[in-house]
Motif scaffolding. Structure first.
Motif, PDB file in Angstrom:
ATOM      1  N   GLY A  40       3.840   5.803 -14.371  1.00  0.00           N
ATOM      2  CA  GLY A  40       3.019   5.638 -13.447  1.00  0.00           C
ATOM      3  C   GLY A  40       3.767   4.634 -12.293  1.00  0.00           C
ATOM      4  N   THR A  42       6.200   3.520  -9.204  1.00  0.00           N
ATOM      5  CA  THR A  42       6.543   4.102  -8.005  1.00  0.00           C
ATOM      6  C   THR A  42       8.068   3.620  -7.934  1.00  0.00           C
ATOM      7  OG1 THR A  42       4.221   4.102  -7.070  1.00  0.00           O
ATOM      8  CG2 THR A  42       6.324   4.413  -5.543  1.00  0.00           C
ATOM      9  N   LYS A  65       9.461   8.460  -2.193  1.00  0.00           N
ATOM     10  CA  LYS A  65       8.850   7.758  -3.356  1.00  0.00           C
ATOM     11  C   LYS A  65       8.550   8.833  -4.448  1.00  0.00           C
ATOM     12  CE  LYS A  65       7.283   4.203  -0.342  1.00  0.00           C
ATOM     13  NZ  LYS A  65       5.911   3.613   0.130  1.00  0.00           N
ATOM     14  N   ILE A  67       6.684   8.899  -8.564  1.00  0.00           N
ATOM     15  CA  ILE A  67       6.077   8.313  -9.583  1.00  0.00           C
ATOM     16  C   ILE A  67       6.592   8.693 -11.101  1.00  0.00           C
ATOM     17  CG2 ILE A  67       3.765   7.677 -10.686  1.00  0.00           C
ATOM     18  CD1 ILE A  67       2.464   7.855  -7.892  1.00  0.00           C
TER      19      ILE A  67
END
Length: 124
Positions: A40, A42, A65, A67
């Motif tokens: 979780g 980024t 980006k 995750i």
């Protein structure tokens, strides 16, 4: 005749699609905090013009980006963001993890060319 034309078109699209995948480049970024994979988180990717030595190395200016998954790995397909046929044969990309107020928690770089898959780790 129409069936033959349709089949030819379908096969050409299939083989064209396969060739494109071979030209893609992938970077798998593992994020660890105190040597423990982190889910979780980024991870931000930057082109070589926005590396850590520039003022553009903030999450706002990232090119992409992703995750991290439960295994702590963020998977980047560089072809999604950059046309690798236009970029030089080898290109350096930077990856960073940021905390509050865009404080850099960790970063890493990779030099890659189209068709390659590389893995790096960001520890913080």
């Amino acid at each position: 005749m129409k069936k033959l034309l349709f089949l030819t078109l379908l096969l050409s699209l299939f083989f064209t699609g396969c060739k494109k995948d071979e030209a893609d480049a992938f970077v798998n970024v593992t994020v660890k905090e105190s040597s423990i994979p982190q889910a979780g988180v980024t991870v931000c990717m930057f082109s070589d013009q926005k590396g850590p030595s520039t003022t553009f190395f903030t999450s706002f200016f990232s090119d992409k980006k992703v995750i991290t998954e439960s295994s702590g790995i963020a998977k980047f397909n560089l072809e999604d963001t950059f046309d690798l046929d236009v970029i030089d044969s080898q290109t350096t990309f930077y990856f960073g993890v940021f905390g509050t107020n865009d404080v850099v928690l960790g970063s890493s770089a990779v030099t890659i060319e189209k068709g390659q898959t590389k893995s790096i780790t960001i520890n913080f």
